[in-house]
Design a protein around this motif. Structure first.
Motif, PDB file in Angstrom:
ATOM      1  N   GLU A  68      11.281 -58.799  13.289  1.00 40.60           N
ATOM      2  CA  GLU A  68      10.493 -57.682  12.769  1.00 40.60           C
ATOM      3  C   GLU A  68       9.011 -58.028  12.607  1.00 40.60           C
ATOM      4  O   GLU A  68       8.149 -57.197  12.897  1.00 40.60           O
ATOM      5  N   ASN A  69       8.711 -59.257  12.183  1.00 45.38           N
ATOM      6  CA  ASN A  69       7.304 -59.613  11.995  1.00 45.38           C
ATOM      7  C   ASN A  69       6.561 -59.699  13.323  1.00 45.38           C
ATOM      8  O   ASN A  69       5.371 -59.403  13.389  1.00 45.38           O
TER       9      ASN A  69
ATOM     10  N   TYR B 148       5.827 -56.062  14.244  1.00 44.50           N
ATOM     11  CA  TYR B 148       4.675 -55.597  13.455  1.00 44.50           C
ATOM     12  C   TYR B 148       3.376 -56.071  14.094  1.00 44.50           C
ATOM     13  O   TYR B 148       2.427 -55.305  14.240  1.00 44.50           O
TER      14      TYR B 148
ATOM     15  N   ILE C 224       4.802 -48.834  13.622  1.00 44.86           N
ATOM     16  CA  ILE C 224       4.566 -49.328  12.263  1.00 44.86           C
ATOM     17  C   ILE C 224       5.253 -48.421  11.241  1.00 44.86           C
ATOM     18  O   ILE C 224       5.904 -48.902  10.313  1.00 44.86           O
ATOM     19  N   PHE C 225       5.148 -47.106  11.425  1.00 45.52           N
ATOM     20  CA  PHE C 225       5.803 -46.180  10.498  1.00 45.52           C
ATOM     21  C   PHE C 225       7.323 -46.306  10.572  1.00 45.52           C
ATOM     22  O   PHE C 225       8.011 -46.233   9.555  1.00 45.52           O
TER      23      PHE C 225
ATOM     24  N   ARG D 148       8.434 -49.502   8.775  1.00 48.14           N
ATOM     25  CA  ARG D 148       8.334 -49.377   7.318  1.00 48.14           C
ATOM     26  C   ARG D 148       9.496 -48.576   6.746  1.00 48.14           C
ATOM     27  O   ARG D 148       9.928 -48.820   5.621  1.00 48.14           O
ATOM     28  N   SER D 149      10.012 -47.596   7.493  1.00 48.66           N
ATOM     29  CA  SER D 149      11.092 -46.757   6.970  1.00 48.66           C
ATOM     30  C   SER D 149      12.468 -47.185   7.479  1.00 48.66           C
ATOM     31  O   SER D 149      13.449 -46.489   7.237  1.00 48.66           O
TER      32      SER D 149
ATOM     33  N   GLN E 213      14.541 -49.654   6.608  1.00 51.52           N
ATOM     34  CA  GLN E 213      15.530 -49.950   5.569  1.00 51.52           C
ATOM     35  C   GLN E 213      16.066 -48.681   4.915  1.00 51.52           C
ATOM     36  O   GLN E 213      17.220 -48.620   4.506  1.00 51.52           O
ATOM     37  N   LYS E 214      15.232 -47.640   4.827  1.00 49.42           N
ATOM     38  CA  LYS E 214      15.660 -46.377   4.231  1.00 49.42           C
ATOM     39  C   LYS E 214      16.791 -45.736   5.045  1.00 49.42           C
ATOM     40  O   LYS E 214      17.733 -45.189   4.491  1.00 49.42           O
TER      41      LYS E 214
END
Length: 100
Positions: A9-10, A13, A87-88, A91-92, A94-95
């Motif tokens: 994941e990094n 990013y 990027i968005f 960020r979401s 895990q949700k």
């Protein structure tokens, strides 16, 4: 997480941010006005597009492997602006897995 990303994941990013910044920066500014040759000025653009392409491919595969809601909209967003939408999505991410 149902299925892991193809790349860590990094790294994704970094690729998404690098792609968004260099594509936007090199399209917005003319490098030839500061004495940089045209071929050298296009290099950051190509590098940014390559990073955005890698981000779009990896995240599109992830969207379909994990059956994320709105997967066609995410794919459309990745294809239009790979880095920023990536990027968005990251960020979401895990949700989406908390819901399932």
């Amino acid at each position: 997480m149902k299925a892991k990303l193809l790349l860590p994941e990094n790294i994704i990013y970094f690729l998404a941010l690098f792609g968004a910044v260099f594509t936007g920066f090199s399209i917005s500014f003319d490098f030839t006005s500061v004495g940089i040759p045209l071929a050298a000025g296009k290099f950051p653009t190509y590098l940014g597009l390559l990073c955005s392409f890698i981000t779009a491919v990896v995240l599109t595969i992830d969207v379909f492997r994990n059956d994320i809601p709105g997967k066609f909209w995410w794919t459309f967003g990745f294809l239009i602006s790979g880095g920023i939408t990536g990027i968005f999505y990251l960020r979401s991410l895990q949700k989406y897995f908390l819901r399932s």
